[in-house]
Design a protein around this motif. Structure first.
Motif, PDB file in Angstrom:
ATOM      1  N   ARG A 198       0.288  -0.677  -4.345  1.00 25.00           N
ATOM      2  CA  ARG A 198      -0.179  -1.464  -5.495  1.00 25.00           C
ATOM      3  C   ARG A 198      -1.617  -1.949  -5.305  1.00 25.00           C
ATOM      4  NH1 ARG A 198       2.118  -0.283  -9.702  1.00 25.00           N
ATOM      5  NH2 ARG A 198       1.399  -2.259 -10.627  1.00 25.00           N
ATOM      6  N   ILE A 199      -2.220  -1.618  -4.179  1.00 25.49           N
ATOM      7  CA  ILE A 199      -3.528  -2.172  -3.858  1.00 25.49           C
ATOM      8  C   ILE A 199      -4.590  -1.785  -4.889  1.00 25.49           C
ATOM      9  CG2 ILE A 199      -4.037  -0.226  -2.317  1.00 25.49           C
ATOM     10  CD1 ILE A 199      -5.340  -3.850  -2.024  1.00 25.49           C
ATOM     11  N   LEU A 200      -4.513  -0.578  -5.420  1.00 25.18           N
ATOM     12  CA  LEU A 200      -5.529  -0.140  -6.367  1.00 25.18           C
ATOM     13  C   LEU A 200      -5.417  -0.851  -7.711  1.00 25.18           C
ATOM     14  CD1 LEU A 200      -5.697   3.712  -5.689  1.00 25.18           C
ATOM     15  CD2 LEU A 200      -7.168   1.905  -4.794  1.00 25.18           C
ATOM     16  N   TYR A 201      -4.285  -1.534  -7.928  1.00 28.40           N
ATOM     17  CA  TYR A 201      -4.108  -2.306  -9.153  1.00 28.40           C
ATOM     18  C   TYR A 201      -4.510  -3.767  -8.978  1.00 28.40           C
ATOM     19  CZ  TYR A 201      -1.421   1.762 -10.646  1.00 28.40           C
ATOM     20  OH  TYR A 201      -1.028   3.034 -10.972  1.00 28.40           O
ATOM     21  N   ASP A 202      -4.821  -4.151  -7.739  1.00 32.56           N
ATOM     22  CA  ASP A 202      -5.266  -5.522  -7.502  1.00 32.56           C
ATOM     23  C   ASP A 202      -6.561  -5.764  -8.268  1.00 32.56           C
ATOM     24  OD1 ASP A 202      -4.995  -7.974  -5.383  1.00 32.56           O
ATOM     25  OD2 ASP A 202      -7.098  -7.505  -5.838  1.00 32.56           O
ATOM     26  N   LYS A 229      -4.085   9.355   7.494  1.00 33.26           N
ATOM     27  CA  LYS A 229      -3.566   7.998   7.358  1.00 33.26           C
ATOM     28  C   LYS A 229      -3.887   7.482   5.958  1.00 33.26           C
ATOM     29  CE  LYS A 229      -4.053   7.046  12.300  1.00 33.26           C
ATOM     30  NZ  LYS A 229      -4.672   6.170  13.335  1.00 33.26           N
ATOM     31  N   SER A 230      -3.284   6.369   5.569  1.00 36.88           N
ATOM     32  CA  SER A 230      -3.402   5.915   4.189  1.00 36.88           C
ATOM     33  C   SER A 230      -3.787   4.443   4.097  1.00 36.88           C
ATOM     34  CB  SER A 230      -2.075   6.129   3.446  1.00 36.88           C
ATOM     35  OG  SER A 230      -2.125   5.578   2.152  1.00 36.88           O
ATOM     36  N   VAL A 231      -4.812   4.162   3.273  1.00 36.17           N
ATOM     37  CA  VAL A 231      -5.164   2.770   3.011  1.00 36.17           C
ATOM     38  C   VAL A 231      -4.194   2.149   2.005  1.00 36.17           C
ATOM     39  CG1 VAL A 231      -7.610   3.099   3.530  1.00 36.17           C
ATOM     40  CG2 VAL A 231      -6.798   3.365   1.168  1.00 36.17           C
ATOM     41  N   GLN A 232      -3.374   2.983   1.357  1.00 40.00           N
ATOM     42  CA  GLN A 232      -2.378   2.479   0.414  1.00 40.00           C
ATOM     43  C   GLN A 232      -1.026   2.218   1.091  1.00 40.00           C
ATOM     44  OE1 GLN A 232      -2.629   4.367  -3.734  1.00 40.00           O
ATOM     45  NE2 GLN A 232      -3.573   5.941  -2.465  1.00 40.00           N
ATOM     46  N   SER A 233      -1.014   2.313   2.387  1.00 40.50           N
ATOM     47  CA  SER A 233       0.220   2.114   3.147  1.00 40.50           C
ATOM     48  C   SER A 233       0.364   0.656   3.580  1.00 40.50           C
ATOM     49  CB  SER A 233       0.205   3.019   4.382  1.00 40.50           C
ATOM     50  OG  SER A 233       1.193   2.641   5.300  1.00 40.50           O
ATOM     51  N   ILE A 234       1.619   0.208   3.726  1.00 37.37           N
ATOM     52  CA  ILE A 234       1.852  -1.155   4.217  1.00 37.37           C
ATOM     53  C   ILE A 234       1.476  -1.273   5.691  1.00 37.37           C
ATOM     54  CG2 ILE A 234       3.628  -1.733   2.526  1.00 37.37           C
ATOM     55  CD1 ILE A 234       5.713  -1.096   4.688  1.00 37.37           C
TER      56      ILE A 234
END
Length: 467
Positions: free
Chosen positions: A320-324, A307-312
């Motif tokens: 884009r979460i890592l760019y927050d 699974k992905s924490v970068q997923s909606i």
């Protein structure tokens, strides 16, 4: 994973080798840290110096919770610092074998990789006789700790994540290690230490290498008075952003929700990060975070594979979460080797597998280049035929030999690199006395499979059963 039969046989083999210093402790219920008054800091903590021993007690320790470990053991509640410098407390467990070397000790940083807020993942809890084994990683690494005890070393094993289980918060973990060393030094007369400035070598792998690497880098400025002789670390997560990208969506993506929980703990970056996560997390993401807050590492791996924490599905900002800026700042603060004033002055033994499936090899190679560029002395050993778990086993004899050399003061200065093709262990690589430890590690190596093939297959097969 080792099965229960293997665990019992390994412990039975190791037990007679550990010199006993029996202590009559009576019967004491093993409480979760959140329910155990010993873990509660006194109101005087703010006025105490980092490394001050706030409380102490003798404890009965064990192999895997149910086989007594006949070594004198103490637990020390000590003062350390949150990321913002405010006072927090942590616990270290100190093991003292009979006939111990009394002018030195090993600081052992187990990879407990847990963000459970009730303390069930803490080594100090899992080491106690009668404690349910919530963190199987700490339980297995307890075998490595025994090697140092058998060789006559006093060993301190701190809960370096602090009271909020700040998994991944490297700066907090590093100061937690250094203050635990101060605490042991301050408690030295009771432990039988014969000097007020004992020599110390630190060891840690994987999550334990976060604590080790940050302690190594921060020590020259944060605790320059300590008599540090060296640091041994492997599978080092030196760049959490790179590691996040590397494992997200893989069999090992379960490390990521608990890292978010750890980084957003009150003693880490919770003041800014927790409100941000709360504002973007989905119902599914909130469920995964709640699970991470209540469970330890292996359970989280089985909860969140592929699974992905970068997923909606997890949070509304998607990839884009890592760019927050809020999260990016917290992750950027965990970049080991970035600044010249965070460079170890004691020699470092660094080892990593090129095929590490959890921590990218570039984490270690870049760290090596950065530290060496700043003048550190680093021996970097690459394992060409290991995975993440197997390399801890393959690399331990070299790390163990480094610890002995560091105490002896015979580690060469400067930087060097070597590559090892080993995929097997010599059972007497550390001498006949430690052969049972090496045999136990051989069993673990066989269970993991070549380059962790069996571990990856087990996680994949489990994932198929829950999807």
């Amino acid at each position: 994973m080792l099965n229960i039969k293997s665990i019992v046989s390994i412990a039975a083999a190791v037990l007679p080798l550990v010199s006993a210093r029996p202590a009559s402790l009576g019967t004491r219920a093993v409480l979760l840290p959140e329910d155990d008054p010993f873990y509660q800091a006194p109101i005087t903590i703010d006025s105490s110096a980092p490394g001050t021993v706030l409380k102490s007690r003798k404890v009965a320790t064990s192999f895997f919770g149910f086989i007594p470990n006949p070594v004198e053991a103490w637990q020390l509640l000590y003062r350390t610092n949150a990321v913002n410098g405010t006072a927090i407390s942590a616990v270290t467990t100190v093991f003292v074998p009979t006939g111990a070397k009394t002018d030195r000790f090993v600081s052992f940083h187990t990879a407990y990789d847990g963000s459970s807020r009730d303390g069930k993942c803490d080594p100090s809890y899992n080491y106690q006789l009668g404690a349910p084994q919530e963190d199987i990683i700490s339980s297995v690494e307890f075998l490595l700790l025994q090697a140092f005890l058998i060789d006559g070393y006093i060993v301190s094993a701190p809960d370096y994540e602090g009271p909020d289980a700040a998994f991944g918060a490297g700066r907090l973990e590093g100061t937690g290690v250094l203050d635990s060393i101060r605490a042991v030094q301050n408690f030295g007369s009771t432990l039988g230490l014969t000097t007020t400035t004992p020599a110390v070598v630190g060891y840690g792998y994987s999550g334990g290498a976060i604590a080790t690497g940050w302690a190594a880098g921060l020590q020259p400025t944060y605790a320059p008075e300590l008599n540090i002789k060296g640091w041994a670390q492997g599978g080092t997560p030196a760049n959490l952003t790179g590691t996040t990208v590397f494992i997200d969506g893989t069999a090992f993506s379960g490390f990521l929700p608990q890292a978010l929980v750890g980084l957003s703990s009150p003693s880490a970056y919770g003041a800014t990060l927790e409100p941000k996560i709360d504002s973007i997390v989905t119902t599914e993401g909130a469920s995964q975070i709640a699970f991470a807050e209540a469970n330890c590492g292996v359970a989280n791996l089985l909860q969140f594979p592929f699974k992905s924490v970068q997923s909606i599905e997890f949070q509304t900002e998607g990839d884009r979460i890592l760019y927050d800026p809020v999260l990016a700042y917290a992750l950027d603060q965990q970049l080991m080797g970035r600044f010249s004033n965070e460079t170890p002055t004691a020699p470092v033994y660094l080892f990593h597998a090129t095929s590490d499936e959890i921590i990218p090899y570039a984490n270690a190679s870049t760290l090596y280049n950065e530290w060496c560029g700043y003048g550190a002395s680093v021996d970097f050993v690459t394992y060409a035929n290991g995975g993440h778990a197997t390399t801890e086993v393959l690399g331990f004899p070299g790390a163990f030999e480094f610890v002995n050399s560091a105490f002896a003061g015979t580690v060469a200065s400067g930087c060097s690199q070597q590559t090892k093709l080993d995929s097997t262990l010599n059972p007497i690589a550390l001498g006949a006395q430690l052969e049972p430890i090496l045999v136990a590690l051989l069993n673990a190596l066989a269970a993991a499979g070549t380059q962790d093939a069996n571990i990856k297959a087990d996680v994949s097969n489990f994932a198929k059963t829950i999807t």
